[in-house]
Design a protein around this motif. Structure first.
Motif: not given
Length: 546
Positions: A134-159
């Motif tokens: 549930n990686l992305y659910q955790k990141l989406e639910s926290d305000p510190r990482t929610r905004a970062l998910l809009n950045d494609p380079s961030y998603k690429e880094l996570i993957e």
């Protein structure tokens, strides 16, 4: 359907399984299933047999069939979940245990299994927090990482970190990674001290102390476990006193009282190890592992038993078997101690294999074949036979010299140089080792070193024409070179010895003094170590004495 025959086959299977005859047990259960394909107990028993055999996929398939036939039976879920654990599918194992506990909330085997798989999941989460389902659910639910998910380079880094957790160490400078780890691990990795100008917040009032849950006392245990525990304590006392016979007696009685625990068998195997009765030690460890597997024992205990078997083989000098069991232990739990032991055993094993391969007679045969190919101009084939000869007799200096000649013909001068150095190390008075080394250095245009090597060759044989001509040739090349200062410096700085001299602060200070005061040279040359280094710099052309 012949129920009597089914029960007879089932009992035969149970007896075979208890005796360690796993194949026989599987055959009996399979025959019984043919007669009674709706009998959930038969699939459950065969699942256990497959697990003991190490065929965890089939153990899982039979566990699934057991649950399908008897969905309210807790043991079926236990079999299925155990197989999933062996297949490293811990999330699915946890769900299976949870499903089983819905049907049998008081089933201790399911509870123990659940506890064990939670421990494994926690360990895996710490090792790779990005592998959480549930990686992305955790990141989406926290305000510190929610905004970062809009950045494609961030998603690429996570993957990237999800698929290659080893890359984490190289990404820690990225503040996004630290923020993400804080969210996933539930701890603040980026907290800093408050600025001194900021007023300190009033400390929060102390929280009322919660009553801690007491550890289970011996009085809370079932009667049989109490007796087993007391016998184990008596066994431990006897073991410390080196009264091994009494220790074994107490551990046996403990195992009789509680046959579901592998601890007492494991302790008994330790006694046999101390007595150097290694066959008995291994047999007892194997029994302990069987009991542990059957009763969902902590994987660390399983690892310890495998490691003890490995240690017993190591003590006997049977490194091949030791490595096999150390690897089994490491598959359960990786500990520095067992890793070190395994590496030690592997090194001894390689040394033994290398020593067993030595055969000077076969080395001579390979050398003769190499000579024939060399004379025919087939240098790759000659090199192949010389290499085999070296494996057969690694202490024969002439073999390295011959292979160096091949490398020189193939323009592999660095490899030729290494073989010459090995040749000289093995036989310091062998003339050809020096002349071939000089030729390799000459080909590498390292004329100052080549002069030194040819000079050593002439000390061994003043009449050596090859050494004399090489010496004179290198001296003339050095004398007639018209390299620019930049070319001289570039060539010289390619020499590791020169690099070391020039990186020495003391030598750099001496060179500066020599530039300002040439008379300082005579003082420094009185120190033989400094004189040698200065001579080296003169030889390579970095400094000149007028």
């Amino acid at each position: 359907m012949d129920l009597a025959k089914v029960n007879e086959l089932k009992e035969k299977g149970n007896q075979a399984l208890s005796a360690g005859k796993i194949e026989d047990a599987i055959i009996c259960y399979s025959e019984a299933i043919k007669l009674d394909p709706k009998n959930h107990v038969l699939y459950s028993n065969r699942s256990a047999a497959y697990a003991k055999k190490g065929n965890y996929q089939k153990a899982y398939d039979d566990g699934c069939k057991t649950v399908e036939l008897k969905p309210e039976w807790g043991k079926g879920y236990s079999r299925k979940a155990a197989a999933l654990e062996f297949l490293n599918r811990f999330e699915e194992a946890k769900k299976t245990y949870e499903e089983g506990l819905k049907h049998e909330p008081g089933n201790q085997q399911l509870k123990d299994g659940m506890q064990n798989v939670d421990a494994r999941l926690a360990e895996n989460k710490f090792m790779n927090p990005f592998a959480s389902p549930n990686l992305y659910q955790k990141l989406e639910s926290d305000p510190r990482t929610r905004a970062l998910l809009n950045d494609p380079s961030y998603k690429e880094l996570i993957e990237q970190l999800k698929s290659k957790p080893a890359d984490l160490a190289t990404k820690l400078q990225d503040p996004r990674v630290m923020t993400t780890l804080s969210v996933l691990l539930g701890i603040d990795l980026q907290s800093t001290e408050d600025d001194e100008d900021e007023p300190a917040a009033a400390p929060p009032p102390p929280r009322p102390k919660k009553a801690t849950k007491p550890e289970p006392m011996e009085e809370d245990l079932p009667e049989n476990k109490k007796k087993a525990f007391k016998e184990k304590e008596l066994g431990n006392e006897a073991y410390k006193k080196k009264d091994f016979e009494a220790a074994i007696k107490h551990y046996d009685q403990a195992a009789e009282h509680d046959p579901t625990s592998m601890t007492y068998l494991s302790n008994k195997s330790a006694v046999y190890f101390e007595q150097n009765e290694f066959d008995k030690c291994r047999e007892t460890c194997e029994k302990a592992i069987e009991v542990g597997r059957e009763n969902r024992e902590d994987y660390r205990q399983i690892a310890k038993a495998y490691a003890r078997i490995g240690n017993s083989y190591f003590k006997e000098g049977k490194c091949k078997e030791a490595v096999q069991y150390y690897n089994k232990s490491l598959a359960e739990q990786r500990t520095p101690e067992v890793i070190k032991k395994c590496q030690q055993a592997e090194k001894i094993l390689k040394d033994e294999e290398r020593a067993a391969y030595i055969n000077p007679e076969l080395a001579l045969e390979e050398k003769s074949k190499g000579n024939e190919f060399f004379q025919d101009g087939d240098y790759p084939q000659a090199m192949k036979h010389y290499s085999e000869a070296i494996k057969r007799n690694p202490d024969d200096a002439k073999l390295y010299s011959n292979r160096a000649a091949c490398y020189t013909k193939l323009l592999e001068f660095q490899l030729a140089l290494k073989d010459c150095e090995d040749c000289i190390r093995l036989e310091p008075t062998f003339l050809k080792g020096y002349t071939r080394k000089g030729a390799a250095l000459e080909a590498l245009k390292d004329f100052s070193k080549a002069v030194d090597v040819y000079q050593k060759a002439l000390e061994l044989d003043p009449n050596s024409k090859e050494a004399s001509e090489g010496y004179q040739r290198c001296l003339m090349i050095q004398y007639n070179r018209n390299d620019t200062p930049e070319e001289v410096k570039r060539r010289a700085m390619g020499d590791p010895e020169v690099q070391q001299i020039m990186s020495d602060p003391a030598m750099r200070l001496i060179l500066e003094q020599m530039q300002k005061d040439p008379q300082a040279l005579s003082d420094h040359l009185k120190n033989p170590v400094i004189a040698q280094k200065i001579q080296k710099l003169i030889d390579v052309g970095l400094i000149a004495i007028r």
